[in-house]
Design a protein around this motif. Structure first.
Motif, PDB file in Angstrom:
ATOM      1  N   ALA A 128       0.820  -1.222   0.000  1.00 39.50           N
ATOM      2  CA  ALA A 128       0.000   0.000   0.000  1.00 39.50           C
ATOM      3  C   ALA A 128       0.851   1.268   0.000  1.00 39.50           C
ATOM      4  CB  ALA A 128      -0.917   0.000   1.215  1.00 39.50           C
ATOM      5  N   ASP A 129       2.114   1.134   0.410  1.00 40.79           N
ATOM      6  CA  ASP A 129       2.974   2.308   0.511  1.00 40.79           C
ATOM      7  C   ASP A 129       3.940   2.462  -0.660  1.00 40.79           C
ATOM      8  OD1 ASP A 129       1.808   2.825   2.978  1.00 40.79           O
ATOM      9  OD2 ASP A 129       3.335   1.673   4.076  1.00 40.79           O
ATOM     10  N   ARG A 130       3.875   1.571  -1.614  1.00 40.71           N
ATOM     11  CA  ARG A 130       4.833   1.618  -2.725  1.00 40.71           C
ATOM     12  C   ARG A 130       4.539   2.766  -3.677  1.00 40.71           C
ATOM     13  NH1 ARG A 130       4.501  -4.864  -3.867  1.00 40.71           N
ATOM     14  NH2 ARG A 130       5.952  -5.506  -2.206  1.00 40.71           N
ATOM     15  N   SER A 131       5.615   3.358  -4.162  1.00 39.94           N
ATOM     16  CA  SER A 131       5.498   4.385  -5.197  1.00 39.94           C
ATOM     17  C   SER A 131       5.178   3.695  -6.521  1.00 39.94           C
ATOM     18  CB  SER A 131       6.819   5.140  -5.321  1.00 39.94           C
ATOM     19  OG  SER A 131       7.824   4.269  -5.843  1.00 39.94           O
ATOM     20  N   PRO A 132       4.772   4.445  -7.542  1.00 41.34           N
ATOM     21  CA  PRO A 132       4.526   3.839  -8.853  1.00 41.34           C
ATOM     22  C   PRO A 132       5.760   3.085  -9.369  1.00 41.34           C
ATOM     23  CG  PRO A 132       3.581   6.028  -8.784  1.00 41.34           C
ATOM     24  CD  PRO A 132       4.360   5.867  -7.508  1.00 41.34           C
ATOM     25  N   GLU A 133       6.937   3.637  -9.121  1.00 43.10           N
ATOM     26  CA  GLU A 133       8.167   2.980  -9.569  1.00 43.10           C
ATOM     27  C   GLU A 133       8.379   1.671  -8.816  1.00 43.10           C
ATOM     28  OE1 GLU A 133       8.199   7.184 -10.484  1.00 43.10           O
ATOM     29  OE2 GLU A 133       8.005   6.141  -8.548  1.00 43.10           O
ATOM     30  N   GLN A 134       8.103   1.659  -7.526  1.00 44.60           N
ATOM     31  CA  GLN A 134       8.255   0.443  -6.736  1.00 44.60           C
ATOM     32  C   GLN A 134       7.222  -0.613  -7.130  1.00 44.60           C
ATOM     33  OE1 GLN A 134       8.023   2.246  -2.813  1.00 44.60           O
ATOM     34  NE2 GLN A 134      10.210   1.824  -2.468  1.00 44.60           N
ATOM     35  N   LYS A 135       6.031  -0.168  -7.460  1.00 47.79           N
ATOM     36  CA  LYS A 135       5.005  -1.112  -7.909  1.00 47.79           C
ATOM     37  C   LYS A 135       5.425  -1.792  -9.207  1.00 47.79           C
ATOM     38  CE  LYS A 135       1.072   1.230  -5.747  1.00 47.79           C
ATOM     39  NZ  LYS A 135      -0.164   2.019  -5.964  1.00 47.79           N
ATOM     40  N   ALA A 136       6.058  -1.036 -10.092  1.00 45.89           N
ATOM     41  CA  ALA A 136       6.517  -1.600 -11.359  1.00 45.89           C
ATOM     42  C   ALA A 136       7.612  -2.644 -11.122  1.00 45.89           C
ATOM     43  CB  ALA A 136       7.031  -0.495 -12.279  1.00 45.89           C
ATOM     44  N   ILE A 137       8.486  -2.378 -10.164  1.00 44.16           N
ATOM     45  CA  ILE A 137       9.548  -3.329  -9.842  1.00 44.16           C
ATOM     46  C   ILE A 137       8.954  -4.609  -9.252  1.00 44.16           C
ATOM     47  CG2 ILE A 137      11.492  -3.760  -8.279  1.00 44.16           C
ATOM     48  CD1 ILE A 137      12.223  -0.784  -8.596  1.00 44.16           C
ATOM     49  N   ALA A 138       8.046  -4.469  -8.299  1.00 46.99           N
ATOM     50  CA  ALA A 138       7.432  -5.634  -7.669  1.00 46.99           C
ATOM     51  C   ALA A 138       6.620  -6.450  -8.669  1.00 46.99           C
ATOM     52  CB  ALA A 138       6.547  -5.190  -6.515  1.00 46.99           C
ATOM     53  N   ALA A 139       6.054  -5.776  -9.664  1.00 45.75           N
ATOM     54  CA  ALA A 139       5.226  -6.461 -10.663  1.00 45.75           C
ATOM     55  C   ALA A 139       6.034  -7.461 -11.484  1.00 45.75           C
ATOM     56  CB  ALA A 139       4.556  -5.440 -11.578  1.00 45.75           C
ATOM     57  N   ILE A 140       7.329  -7.209 -11.638  1.00 41.74           N
ATOM     58  CA  ILE A 140       8.176  -8.141 -12.390  1.00 41.74           C
ATOM     59  C   ILE A 140       8.165  -9.500 -11.710  1.00 41.74           C
ATOM     60  CG2 ILE A 140      10.534  -8.641 -13.124  1.00 41.74           C
ATOM     61  CD1 ILE A 140      10.991  -5.593 -13.274  1.00 41.74           C
ATOM     62  N   GLY A 141       8.445  -9.512 -10.417  1.00 43.40           N
ATOM     63  CA  GLY A 141       8.435 -10.762  -9.671  1.00 43.40           C
ATOM     64  C   GLY A 141       7.051 -11.372  -9.592  1.00 43.40           C
ATOM     65  N   ASP A 142       6.028 -10.533  -9.443  1.00 40.29           N
ATOM     66  CA  ASP A 142       4.654 -11.041  -9.370  1.00 40.29           C
ATOM     67  C   ASP A 142       4.322 -11.866 -10.615  1.00 40.29           C
ATOM     68  OD1 ASP A 142       4.261  -9.794  -6.946  1.00 40.29           O
ATOM     69  OD2 ASP A 142       3.272  -8.034  -7.817  1.00 40.29           O
ATOM     70  N   GLU A 143       4.678 -11.337 -11.773  1.00 38.00           N
ATOM     71  CA  GLU A 143       4.382 -12.037 -13.025  1.00 38.00           C
ATOM     72  C   GLU A 143       5.111 -13.379 -13.086  1.00 38.00           C
ATOM     73  OE1 GLU A 143       5.123 -11.570 -17.850  1.00 38.00           O
ATOM     74  OE2 GLU A 143       5.421  -9.845 -16.528  1.00 38.00           O
ATOM     75  N   LEU A 144       6.375 -13.387 -12.700  1.00 33.77           N
ATOM     76  CA  LEU A 144       7.158 -14.622 -12.749  1.00 33.77           C
ATOM     77  C   LEU A 144       6.619 -15.663 -11.767  1.00 33.77           C
ATOM     78  CD1 LEU A 144      10.733 -13.060 -12.875  1.00 33.77           C
ATOM     79  CD2 LEU A 144       9.404 -13.952 -14.793  1.00 33.77           C
ATOM     80  N   ILE A 145       6.253 -15.215 -10.589  1.00 32.41           N
ATOM     81  CA  ILE A 145       5.743 -16.144  -9.576  1.00 32.41           C
ATOM     82  C   ILE A 145       4.385 -16.702  -9.993  1.00 32.41           C
ATOM     83  CG2 ILE A 145       4.910 -16.314  -7.197  1.00 32.41           C
ATOM     84  CD1 ILE A 145       7.120 -14.245  -6.479  1.00 32.41           C
TER      85      ILE A 145
END
Length: 197
Positions: free
Chosen positions: A64-81
């Protein structure tokens, strides 16, 4: 529909011996499961960003506290997982580069290792949460398997086990820079694949 996720990491493309072994497995698997689906993830053709301080910062920041840039980074791993979780069986092909695995494969491992998702910490140590079978296909220029210089196959097996993948078999073609002995090792690995599928 059974789904096979294949992870390839050689920079040699179609000339890659580890990739050729994976091809052999996929061909035999599809012959037995013609309704099967193969999802391919080539971490060399489509390399992932390597981990940086920004990567870790994004993952350790509450969603909930992630910036747009941090959300984009986390999304990479989310997709792979999510891709990993959707598979029924996982195969990994890798060459040996300078005694270890390609950095592109290490980056992939870094993104799919996520506490609470693919493993969890317990009082007795970490426990993997991805309960699937896996197969490993490895190649190297010389014969280093089962020697102290082999940081390729043990690394892959250890990591896959860490996240809960059950490595059913590992096929190794050593000596690929040595001519005939390498050809014999490659053909033996192919024959073992035919028996294992």
């Amino acid at each position: 529909m059974p789904t096979l996720l294949r992870i390839d990491s050689s920079a040699s493309g179609d000339n890659s011996k580890s990739r050729q072994l994976a091809n052999e497995f996929v061909e035999k698997w599809l012959a037995k499961k013609p309704e099967g689906k193969v999802v391919s993830r080539d971490v060399t053709a489509n390399p992932l960003p390597h981990f940086t301080g920004e990567t870790l910062g994004a993952l350790f920041t509450p969603e909930a506290d992630r910036s747009p840039e941090q959300k984009a980074i986390a999304a990479i791993g989310d997709e792979l997982i999510e891709e990993l979780e959707a598979a029924d069986i996982v195969i990994v092909s890798a060459p040996m580069y300078n005694f270890g695995i390609p950095s592109t494969l290490k980056a992939y491992f870094d993104y799919i290792a996520r506490a609470g998702r693919t493993f969890e910490y317990t009082e007795t140590g970490p426990v993997g949460l991805v309960n699937k079978d896996a197969y490993v296909f490895a190649a190297s220029g010389s014969f280093l398997a089962d020697t102290p210089a082999d940081h390729q196959v043990p690394h892959i097996q250890t990591f896959l086990g860490f996240i809960g993948l059950n490595v059913k078999n590992t096929f190794v073609a050593g000596g690929q820079a040595l001519g005939e002995p390498g050809e014999e090792a490659f053909n033996k690995a192919k024959a073992n694949i035919a028996e294992a599928v």
